[in-house]
Design a protein around this motif. Structure first.
Motif, short mmCIF file in Angstrom:
data_model
loop_
_atom_site.label_atom_id
_atom_site.label_comp_id
_atom_site.label_asym_id
_atom_site.label_seq_id
_atom_site.Cartn_x
_atom_site.Cartn_y
_atom_site.Cartn_z
N ALA A 150 -14.41 5.82 3.66
CA ALA A 150 -14.40 6.51 5.11
C ALA A 150 -15.78 6.86 5.27
O ALA A 150 -16.18 6.77 6.59
CB ALA A 150 -13.47 7.83 4.87
N GLN A 151 -16.60 7.20 4.54
CA GLN A 151 -17.77 7.59 4.91
C GLN A 151 -18.91 6.46 5.51
O GLN A 151 -19.25 6.42 6.51
CB GLN A 151 -18.99 8.00 3.52
CG GLN A 151 -18.27 9.54 3.13
CD GLN A 151 -18.84 10.78 4.01
OE1 GLN A 151 -19.72 10.29 4.87
NE2 GLN A 151 -18.87 11.79 3.70
N LYS A 152 -18.50 5.24 4.81
CA LYS A 152 -18.94 3.93 5.20
C LYS A 152 -18.71 3.61 6.55
O LYS A 152 -19.27 3.05 7.48
CB LYS A 152 -18.68 2.82 4.14
CG LYS A 152 -19.41 1.77 4.52
CD LYS A 152 -19.19 0.28 3.52
CE LYS A 152 -19.85 -0.80 3.78
NZ LYS A 152 -19.66 -1.97 2.77
N THR A 153 -17.45 3.68 6.69
CA THR A 153 -16.87 3.47 7.96
C THR A 153 -17.27 4.23 9.22
O THR A 153 -17.60 3.84 10.34
CB THR A 153 -15.24 3.60 8.13
OG1 THR A 153 -14.68 2.63 6.79
CG2 THR A 153 -14.68 3.07 9.49
N LEU A 154 -17.40 5.41 9.03
CA LEU A 154 -17.74 6.46 10.12
C LEU A 154 -19.18 6.37 10.10
O LEU A 154 -19.68 6.34 11.44
CB LEU A 154 -17.33 8.00 9.64
CG LEU A 154 -15.97 8.37 9.80
CD1 LEU A 154 -15.66 9.88 9.53
CD2 LEU A 154 -15.41 8.06 11.24
N LYS A 155 -19.95 6.03 8.99
CA LYS A 155 -21.37 5.93 9.40
C LYS A 155 -21.76 4.67 10.18
O LYS A 155 -22.63 4.69 10.95
CB LYS A 155 -22.14 5.62 7.90
CG LYS A 155 -23.74 5.36 7.91
CD LYS A 155 -24.37 5.17 6.73
CE LYS A 155 -25.62 5.16 6.73
NZ LYS A 155 -26.29 4.80 5.57
N THR A 156 -21.04 3.63 10.11
CA THR A 156 -21.14 2.31 10.84
C THR A 156 -20.64 2.69 12.16
O THR A 156 -21.33 2.40 13.04
CB THR A 156 -20.34 1.15 10.33
OG1 THR A 156 -20.88 1.10 8.85
CG2 THR A 156 -20.46 -0.09 10.99
N GLU A 157 -19.42 3.21 12.39
CA GLU A 157 -18.85 3.63 13.62
C GLU A 157 -19.58 4.58 14.47
O GLU A 157 -20.01 4.53 15.58
CB GLU A 157 -17.71 3.88 13.39
CG GLU A 157 -16.56 3.17 13.16
CD GLU A 157 -16.12 1.99 14.20
OE1 GLU A 157 -16.37 2.46 15.25
OE2 GLU A 157 -15.81 1.12 13.84
N ASN A 158 -20.16 5.49 13.90
CA ASN A 158 -21.06 6.56 14.38
C ASN A 158 -22.45 6.28 14.65
O ASN A 158 -23.19 6.98 15.14
CB ASN A 158 -21.02 7.98 13.39
CG ASN A 158 -21.52 9.07 14.47
OD1 ASN A 158 -20.98 9.29 15.43
ND2 ASN A 158 -22.07 9.98 13.85
N SER A 159 -22.84 4.93 14.32
CA SER A 159 -24.19 4.56 14.64
C SER A 159 -24.15 3.93 16.14
O SER A 159 -25.29 3.45 16.45
CB SER A 159 -24.83 3.49 13.76
OG SER A 159 -24.62 4.02 12.25
N LEU A 160 -23.39 4.02 16.86
CA LEU A 160 -23.59 3.63 18.30
C LEU A 160 -24.78 4.03 18.81
O LEU A 160 -25.62 3.37 19.65
CB LEU A 160 -22.41 3.77 18.97
CG LEU A 160 -22.18 3.60 20.41
CD1 LEU A 160 -22.20 2.12 20.66
CD2 LEU A 160 -20.98 3.89 21.16
N SER A 161 -25.14 5.38 18.85
CA SER A 161 -26.06 6.05 19.64
C SER A 161 -27.30 5.44 18.90
O SER A 161 -28.54 5.24 19.74
CB SER A 161 -26.04 7.37 19.67
OG SER A 161 -25.99 8.04 18.33
N ARG A 162 -27.34 5.36 17.70
CA ARG A 162 -28.68 4.90 17.03
C ARG A 162 -28.86 3.63 17.34
O ARG A 162 -30.04 3.13 17.57
CB ARG A 162 -28.39 4.84 15.49
CG ARG A 162 -29.72 4.55 14.53
CD ARG A 162 -29.43 5.15 13.28
NE ARG A 162 -28.29 4.44 12.25
CZ ARG A 162 -28.67 3.47 11.79
NH1 ARG A 162 -30.00 2.91 11.52
NH2 ARG A 162 -27.72 2.81 11.10
N PHE A 163 -27.97 2.62 17.33
CA PHE A 163 -28.22 1.12 17.85
C PHE A 163 -28.70 0.98 19.23
O PHE A 163 -29.47 0.27 19.73
CB PHE A 163 -26.98 0.33 17.55
CG PHE A 163 -26.45 0.04 16.31
CD1 PHE A 163 -27.47 -0.57 15.31
CD2 PHE A 163 -25.34 0.20 15.72
CE1 PHE A 163 -27.30 -0.82 13.93
CE2 PHE A 163 -24.88 -0.07 14.41
CZ PHE A 163 -25.89 -0.35 13.39
#
Length: 880
Positions: free
Chosen positions: A138-151
């Motif tokens: 879950a942490q990996k999934t949310l870290k990836t998903e939540n990286s939208l603003s960072r990207f």
């Protein structure tokens, strides 16, 4: 079981949970434990042993992608008291139920829950190692998903680096930026990629003799490898990275910390879309993107079964978009087929065979504009669609000037392991088309026009024996030719979903096109889109989605579904918003298609019966839907009375409340006794104000909020948002909260204001000088005095210029000469400002009352009109 409210009742009545065990969002228990992520579950069912059910409502699209489902499951795992046993999601009126430990979907209807285990037992039996594994996932999934603003910020940063150092135009930067991103993607796909600062420095050290050319050579070596892997994208073998050494160093350093291949495709693709949306504004953007909300909506309209793929690839169904832009429709169709047909439970050999079919013989497109075509290829790769499926934009030129424009037939090769063989796209060969053709672009090439019914006319001669001749028209709108082309290549029974300007569906000039549509296809639906849909691309043409099925022998037009959407989940600036009506429209359309009608008539879905004797009659929604008064009100009017709804149920209460407010404010004013005992003196503005200048150098890639100042003391506002590339001035000036701003041109009409919170940090040109207080006398006090008619008269006498409406400017020195009355005591000035603010509030409330009364009149007329059930002209009528 369909809704979350019904599920809540089921939890209490059938499963025995207590009301206090259902946290509906009021507390922190529905938040995840991920730092910086404030998303909440709609409600969470918890007992002493832990979380049983985490409940979410999916807004926006009427389908749920795999990555979206994974996000909800990850949120369910990272709740404060540990993982929930089940993740429950409402999607367009259906429940999706996921077993957290296994990750699979159980059922979408509550009555079928015979095999669902007791949630409390499941939570109680969670083993520590299972919980740890779930949380890591879950942490990996949310870290990836939540990286939208960072990207998004990373991409914008790279773009800005190139812009700052190279000082080139946006189109040059676009080409260079896509090269960088492609190279990075290619290197990240390798076990040990070379796109790092360390590798760059090492290469430059070993090749010092190259000097400043070493970084460029380093990157071009990587680029050569990329080109060999993606010849379908990079067709020019001489194409090179052109940036300076400094640019390359900046971009490599910025991107080296992320791995693009480890990022879920839709996240990276969405980040790329946002970055380009902020960079290419207006007409430049229109050629790139159809809003993702509309793409998903049209895909769902095309779907026969809400739980199955939009295409049956096992039976060879094929998809086409000949105006592909960035490939949004094709990517959506590809991912939809992959998700429903290939993602779960498919034999490995069959999956490989179907994947080849999906890549080689299912999705087809082309794009005439080179940058849009390259963007489409990149967009597909960043959406994690592999290389063999990227060739559709390279090999099928259905609309390309080099090959004579719209082609009646295109050949291509496939190889499913038994040798190459030729296939073709020609008449009667495509099952589904989703498309958004360019509007108003004229096609003038004779070779194209002669191939189309709407591109030529037949010249008949009076000379006996002389045969009629084809004569090309001077030009034809491209969308008209695309309609003809698409209906030509569709199989009988195949579907065309196309976005068209409403003028083609309603005006006299579009009559021949409407007749062609009616003669060759059945109209399943027409959905009117709000003007905001494409406003972020500078397109303000009213449009509709029209759903057509190519006629088979014996087909006769029956009832047509229509809807008028006021909200598609998209703001005018392109940002997403809540309240989309598209899911409701989909549900009503499906209800109509399954039952042959609708029980009621709503703006979000009604049925009309066409006149079969007049094939040229209007087919736009506005020809039939005239009962919603809000359609003829401005956005400002609607916003000003957002508590008044269309059934008038709250209108009288709203008026009563506003009336009480006005009465109470008058009473407050009576209680404010102005105090002049400290004395009043006339003070020139020169002693009270100091000019302030905060210049900004305009940058093409940045957006600027531009301040306007209303006449007659009505305050400041944001009049426009523009990219730097479209601003002619060299500099703009930033405003801060509390600044006094003056329009040089219209100060004599009261165009003077104090900057409020909405305009803080916005900008204005040098035609709007700004000031701060130079004494203890605040700009709020000074501004309130300057917003009075007697001061405007003084300003008018000092203005220069021959024309009051265009050149009547106030000179800064003259402005300083104006004297205003100043109450000497601080308390006296505060009393005066309280009185002024109360009066302003009264004015706002009275205006709101007046606006409400007008709207009530509109609504009442509309309801009366609806009750009369007036029938539109031309023989068409509402279904009863």
């Amino acid at each position: 079981m369909a809704t979350l409210e019904q599920f809540r009742e089921f939890l209490v009545s059938d499963l025995g949970f207590k009301a206090h065990q259902i946290n509906d969002g009021g507390g922190s228990g529905v938040l995840t434990t991920v730092e910086g992520l404030d998303e909440k579950a709609t409600f969470l069912v918890s007992t002493s042993v832990g979380n049983c059910y985490a409940i979410f409502k999916h807004e926006g699209s009427v389908t749920l992608s795999e990555s979206e489902a994974n996000r909800y499951k990850a949120l369910s795992i990272l709740m404060p008291n540990g993982p929930a046993a089940y993740c429950v999601i409402e999607v367009a009126g259906h429940l999706r139920i996921y077993l957290i430990e296994k990750g699979n979907e159980i059922h979408d209807e509550m009555p079928d829950w015979d095999d669902v285990r007791d949630a409390e037992d499941m939570v109680r039996e969670f083993k520590p190692e299972v919980v740890e594994g779930l949380q890591q996932w879950a942490q990996k999934t949310l870290k990836t998903e939540n990286s939208l603003s960072r990207f998004v910020q990373l991409m914008k940063g790279c773009w800005q680096d190139i812009w700052d150092i190279e000082n080139k135009r946006n189109d040059w930067i676009f080409d260079e930026f896509t090269r960088f991103l492609f190279i990075k993607l290619n290197e990240d796909a390798k076990p040990s990629g070379n796109f790092t600062t360390a590798k760059l420095k090492s290469y430059c050290e070993q090749n010092k003799h190259m000097g400043d050319k070493a970084p460029q050579n380093f990157l071009n070596n990587l680029f050569d490898d990329l080109k060999s892997r993606h010849p379908e994208v990079f067709t020019d073998e001489n194409e090179r990275v052109l940036s300076k050494a400094e640019t390359i160093e900046h971009v490599v350093k910025r991107l080296e910390g992320i791995n693009l291949k480890d990022t879920q495709g839709d996240v990276l693709g969405r980040a790329f879309e946002i970055m380009l949306s902020d960079t290419f504004k207006g007409k430049d953007l229109g050629q790139f993107f159809t809003p993702r909300e509309i793409v998903a909506f049209m895909l769902d309209l095309a779907r026969d079964n809400p739980d199955k793929a939009v295409l049956d690839i096992e039976n060879g169904q094929r998809f086409l978009d000949a105006c592909a832009g960035s490939g949004g429709f094709l990517i959506a169709a590809y991912e939809d087929v992959y998700k429903h047909t290939l993602s779960n439970g498919v034999d490995i050999r069959k999956k490989e065979q179907l994947l080849k079919r999906l890549g080689q013989e299912t999705v087809f497109a082309c794009e005439i504009e080179e940058k849009a075509a390259r963007l489409g290829k990149l967009n597909m790769i960043v959406h994690a669609i592999n290389a063999q499926n990227a060739q559709w934009l390279h090999q099928n030129y259905l609309y390309n000037e080099e090959y004579g424009g719209l082609k009646p037939s295109v050949e291509y090769e496939v190889d499913f392991g038994d040798g190459k063989r030729k296939q073709r796209i020609g008449p009667d060969s495509i099952d589904l088309i989703l498309t958004n053709p360019p509007f108003g672009k004229s096609v003038k090439t004779e070779s194209i026009l002669l191939n189309y019914q709407f591109g030529h006319e037949m010249k008949v001669f009076k000379t006996k024996g002389r045969a009629p001749e084809k004569r090309p028209r001077n030009s034809q709108d491209s969308e008209v030719l695309f309609i003809e082309h698409y209906l030509r290549v569709l199989k009988p029974g195949g579907k065309l979903l196309i976005i068209l300007p409403d003028g083609l569906l309603s005006t006299k000039s579009g009559a021949a096109v409407r007749q062609f549509i009616r003669e060759n296809s059945l109209i399943d639906a027409v959905v009117s889109l709000p003007i905001e849909t494409f406003m972020s691309t500078a397109a303000q043409i009213p449009t509709s989605v029209i759903v057509l099925r190519k006629k088979k022998p014996g087909d006769v037009q029956s009832k047509i579904f229509m809807a008028k959407a006021n909200n598609v989940g998209r703001k005018p600036n392109g940002d997403s918003c809540e309240g989309s009506e598209l899911p409701e429209i989909i549900n009503r359309f499906r209800s109509h298609m399954s039952t042959g009608g609708l029980r009621d008539t709503k703006r979000t879905g009604f049925v009309v019966i066409p006149d079969l004797s007049d094939l040229t009659a209007r087919i736009d929604v506005d020809a039939f839907w005239k009962s919603d008064a809000f359609d003829i009100l401005s956005n400002d009017q609607i916003r000003s009375v957002n508590s008044v709804n269309s059934d008038l149920s709250n209108a009288l209460g709203f008026i009563e409340d506003q009336t009480h407010n006005v009465i109470n404010q008058f009473k407050e004013i009576k209680n404010i006794a102005l105090d002049y005992t400290s004395g009043i003196e006339l003070v020139p503005l020169k002693e009270l104000l100091t000019p302030i200048s905060r210049p900004l150098q305009i940058m093409d890639a940045h957006e600027y909020r531009l301040i306007g100042v209303r006449w007659y003391g009505e305050g400041s506002y944001i009049k426009d948002v523009k990219p730097g590339s479209s601003i002619k001035a060299d500099k703009l000036f930033k405003a801060h909260l509390g600044d006094l701003i003056v329009s040089r041109l219209f100060a004599w009409k009261g165009s003077i204001a104090v900057i409020d919170q909405d305009c803080d940090d916005a900008v204005a040109s040098n035609e709007f000088p700004m000031y701060v207080a130079s004494t203890s006398i605040s700009t709020n006090y000074i501004g309130s005095i300057l917003q009075t008619p007697s001061i405007w008269s003084d300003i008018n006498k000092l203005c220069t210029g021959s024309s009051k409406q265009s050149r009547n400017r106030i000179d800064e020195d003259d402005f300083y000469k104006i004297q205003i009355p100043v109450i000497r005591s601080t308390e006296g000035r505060e009393l005066y400002l309280n009185r002024v603010n109360n009066l302003r509030e009264i004015v706002r409330n009275i205006r709101s009352l007046s606006e409400t009364a007008n709207i009530i009149g509109f609504l009442q007329k509309a309801n009366d009109y609806k009750d009369m059930n007036l029938v539109a002209g031309g023989g068409w009528k509402f279904n009863e």
